[in-house]
Scaffold this motif. Structure first.
Motif, PDB file in Angstrom:
ATOM      1  N   LYS A 238       0.429   4.315  -7.320  1.00  0.00           N
ATOM      2  CA  LYS A 238       0.154   5.712  -6.839  1.00  0.00           C
ATOM      3  C   LYS A 238       0.711   6.787  -7.514  1.00  0.00           C
ATOM      4  O   LYS A 238       1.780   6.570  -8.313  1.00  0.00           O
ATOM      5  N   THR A 239       0.186   7.902  -7.805  1.00  0.00           N
ATOM      6  CA  THR A 239       0.901   8.822  -8.747  1.00  0.00           C
ATOM      7  C   THR A 239       2.242   9.252  -8.384  1.00  0.00           C
ATOM      8  O   THR A 239       2.904   9.346  -9.590  1.00  0.00           O
ATOM      9  N   ASP A 240       2.453   9.324  -7.042  1.00  0.00           N
ATOM     10  CA  ASP A 240       3.913   9.621  -6.711  1.00  0.00           C
ATOM     11  C   ASP A 240       4.867   8.300  -7.215  1.00  0.00           C
ATOM     12  O   ASP A 240       6.186   8.878  -7.540  1.00  0.00           O
TER      13      ASP A 240
ATOM     14  N   MET B  95       0.707  -1.144   0.028  1.00  0.00           N
ATOM     15  CA  MET B  95      -0.020  -0.006   0.069  1.00  0.00           C
ATOM     16  C   MET B  95       0.703   1.122  -0.038  1.00  0.00           C
ATOM     17  O   MET B  95       0.415   2.386  -0.115  1.00  0.00           O
ATOM     18  N   LYS B  96       2.042   1.052   0.201  1.00  0.00           N
ATOM     19  CA  LYS B  96       2.968   2.282   0.087  1.00  0.00           C
ATOM     20  C   LYS B  96       3.026   2.801  -1.503  1.00  0.00           C
ATOM     21  O   LYS B  96       3.139   3.910  -1.929  1.00  0.00           O
ATOM     22  N   TYR B  97       2.882   1.735  -2.295  1.00  0.00           N
ATOM     23  CA  TYR B  97       3.244   2.024  -3.729  1.00  0.00           C
ATOM     24  C   TYR B  97       1.926   1.951  -4.662  1.00  0.00           C
ATOM     25  O   TYR B  97       2.004   2.660  -5.385  1.00  0.00           O
ATOM     26  N   PHE B  98       1.026   1.100  -4.105  1.00  0.00           N
ATOM     27  CA  PHE B  98      -0.378   0.761  -4.777  1.00  0.00           C
ATOM     28  C   PHE B  98      -1.520   1.294  -4.239  1.00  0.00           C
ATOM     29  O   PHE B  98      -1.566   1.579  -2.893  1.00  0.00           O
ATOM     30  N   GLU B  99      -2.320   1.621  -5.153  1.00  0.00           N
ATOM     31  CA  GLU B  99      -3.898   1.831  -4.449  1.00  0.00           C
ATOM     32  C   GLU B  99      -4.686   1.134  -5.356  1.00  0.00           C
ATOM     33  O   GLU B  99      -4.533   0.920  -6.455  1.00  0.00           O
ATOM     34  N   PRO B 100      -5.963   0.945  -4.706  1.00  0.00           N
ATOM     35  CA  PRO B 100      -7.094   0.187  -5.397  1.00  0.00           C
ATOM     36  C   PRO B 100      -7.552   1.052  -6.785  1.00  0.00           C
ATOM     37  O   PRO B 100      -7.561   2.237  -6.650  1.00  0.00           O
ATOM     38  N   SER B 101      -7.761  -0.057  -7.610  1.00  0.00           N
ATOM     39  CA  SER B 101      -8.044   0.709  -8.932  1.00  0.00           C
ATOM     40  C   SER B 101      -9.238  -0.346  -9.571  1.00  0.00           C
ATOM     41  O   SER B 101      -9.064  -1.566  -9.372  1.00  0.00           O
TER      42      SER B 101
ATOM     43  N   ILE C 222       3.729   1.465 -16.007  1.00  0.00           N
ATOM     44  CA  ILE C 222       2.512   1.778 -16.953  1.00  0.00           C
ATOM     45  C   ILE C 222       1.266   1.135 -16.525  1.00  0.00           C
ATOM     46  O   ILE C 222       1.350   0.006 -16.465  1.00  0.00           O
ATOM     47  N   HIS C 223       0.241   2.093 -16.295  1.00  0.00           N
ATOM     48  CA  HIS C 223      -1.068   1.283 -16.033  1.00  0.00           C
ATOM     49  C   HIS C 223      -1.877   0.649 -17.080  1.00  0.00           C
ATOM     50  O   HIS C 223      -1.961   1.774 -17.768  1.00  0.00           O
ATOM     51  N   SER C 224      -2.072  -0.392 -17.009  1.00  0.00           N
ATOM     52  CA  SER C 224      -2.839  -0.855 -18.469  1.00  0.00           C
ATOM     53  C   SER C 224      -4.251  -0.745 -17.955  1.00  0.00           C
ATOM     54  O   SER C 224      -4.960  -1.509 -17.108  1.00  0.00           O
ATOM     55  N   ASP C 225      -4.733   0.591 -18.758  1.00  0.00           N
ATOM     56  CA  ASP C 225      -6.338   0.607 -18.155  1.00  0.00           C
ATOM     57  C   ASP C 225      -7.304  -0.022 -19.106  1.00  0.00           C
ATOM     58  O   ASP C 225      -7.452   0.531 -20.042  1.00  0.00           O
ATOM     59  N   LEU C 226      -7.557  -1.025 -18.687  1.00  0.00           N
ATOM     60  CA  LEU C 226      -8.623  -1.907 -19.584  1.00  0.00           C
ATOM     61  C   LEU C 226     -10.005  -1.952 -18.959  1.00  0.00           C
ATOM     62  O   LEU C 226     -10.581  -2.776 -19.260  1.00  0.00           O
TER      63      LEU C 226
END
Ligand code: SF4
Ligand code: SF4
Length: 347
Positions: free
Chosen positions: A278-280, A254-260, A286-290
């Motif tokens: 996370k944005t930071d 959870m330091k690096y990631f957030e729910p999506s 690269i977020h694969s927004d599928l």
């Protein structure tokens, strides 16, 4: 405490209403075969497979995206074994590699750091697929990238989380009476996290180990709860699964990631069922927004129904004919944790 003999005897004697128990994870599916559990169950009790294999639920568009990178100048795709063999809309990574694409198979994420350090002119795209079990490894990888100042390694994330998927199953799929929770995922997320689900959907959620006797004890627990009309979480795997799970691992994630939102192959978008950087830390991936992806599933493949427990693998007309581990139509036949592959090897 009941002995194994007594538990088996009680299960065999069961003559109540028909009960469907979903074993969410593929390792449980394999153990059920290994221990011959089905032969001990009366016909009123049915074990069905679930969406607990990360490879099986990774959308075809994600594989297509990896293949696109594999064909780009100065890019190389890095992936774990099972993902290599799953087809996207046309090809798998293995086929893309055979056609000249730059794809490399890895054993450990940390190999990626070494490659990126040695070859600064190449951008490496890491196929970051998995559930909560694998997510801590990706957190360690990013930590290492931060420490080493690596900027030419990017995670293409398709990480999924179990609780929203279980919620989805409870909401949308009728006839699942109880869940054998995924063992390794539970080590990380703990057993307490299933409590709101048990309460809201009035179903048993049982955490159990992977030995035959553990699975029988879980089946017995589910029968007992269903018969009594009392539904709760029961942790029968206390040697590995704590109530709160592995907080250290989850905090690192959870330091690096957030729910999506995340797209599950054959199922579609499930809200907040994925983990995105996370944005930071967006620069590390690269977020694969599928989330609005069009799925291209192989014609005739009924993986969706298999992972939702609507049919067993042997009920798919392609099973063992057009679809075998050597020439698989769908991911469920390819992955080591895929239900079809496990049924094929054991039938
Ligand atoms: S990682 Fe472990 S718990 Fe998760 S699906 Fe695979 S075998 Fe099951
Ligand atoms: S047997 Fe093959 S084609 Fe049928 S559901 Fe399983 S993976 Fe898909």
């Amino acid at each position: 405490m009941l002995t194994l003999e007594k538990v088996t005897e009680e299960i065999k004697k069961y003559k109540g209403r028909k009960i469907k128990i979903m074993e969410v994870c593929g390792t449980h599916t394999a153990s059920i075969f290994k221990a011959g559990i089905r032969s001990l169950l009366p016909e009123e009790i049915q074990l069905i497979s679930g969406p607990g294999c990360p490879v099986c639920v990774t959308p075809s568009g994600y594989i297509d995206e990896l293949i696109e990178y594999a064909g780009k100048e100065k890019y190389e795709v890095l992936s774990f074994g099972d993902m290599m063999k799953v087809r996207g809309s046309k090809y798998s990574l293995t086929q893309a590699k055979a056609m000249g694409g730059r794809v490399r198979f890895l054993y450990s994420p940390l190999q990626a750091v070494k490659l990126a350090k040695e070859n600064p002119g190449i951008t490496y795209i890491f196929a970051a697929v998995g559930f909560e079990t694998t997510a801590p490894l990706y957190a360690i990888l990013i930590e290492e990238m931060e420490r080493e100042g690596i900027r030419n390694l990017k995670l293409l994330t398709a990480i999924k989380t179990m609780i929203p998927a279980l919620s989805y199953l409870c909401e949308k799929e009728e006839g699942i009476d109880g869940f054998l929770c995924p063992g390794h995922v539970s080590v990380i997320i703990g057993s307490k996290i299933y409590e709101p689900l048990a309460e809201k959907y009035q179903k048993p959620f049982v955490v159990a180990g992977f030995e035959g006797e553990h699975i029988l004890a879980a089946v017995y627990e589910i029968l007992t709860q269903v018969s009594a009309g009392e539904y709760r979480v029961k942790n029968l795997y206390t040697s590995a699964v704590k109530e709160e799970g592995n907080r250290k691992a989850m905090d690192a994630v959870m330091k690096y990631f957030e729910p999506s939102d995340a797209w599950w192959r054959g199922i579609g978008n499930i809200a907040s069922s994925g983990l995105a950087l996370k944005t930071d830390y967006a620069d590390y991936g690269i977020h694969s927004d599928l989330s609005v992806a069009e799925e291209s599933l192989p014609s005739g493949c009924r993986c969706t129904e298999v992972i939702l427990g609507r049919i067993s693998p042997s009920q798919c007309p392609a099973f063992g004919k057009r679809c075998t581990p050597m020439d698989a139509l769908g991911p469920c036949m390819v992955s080591a944790e895929g239900a079809c592959g496990i049924w094929y090897k054991n039938s």
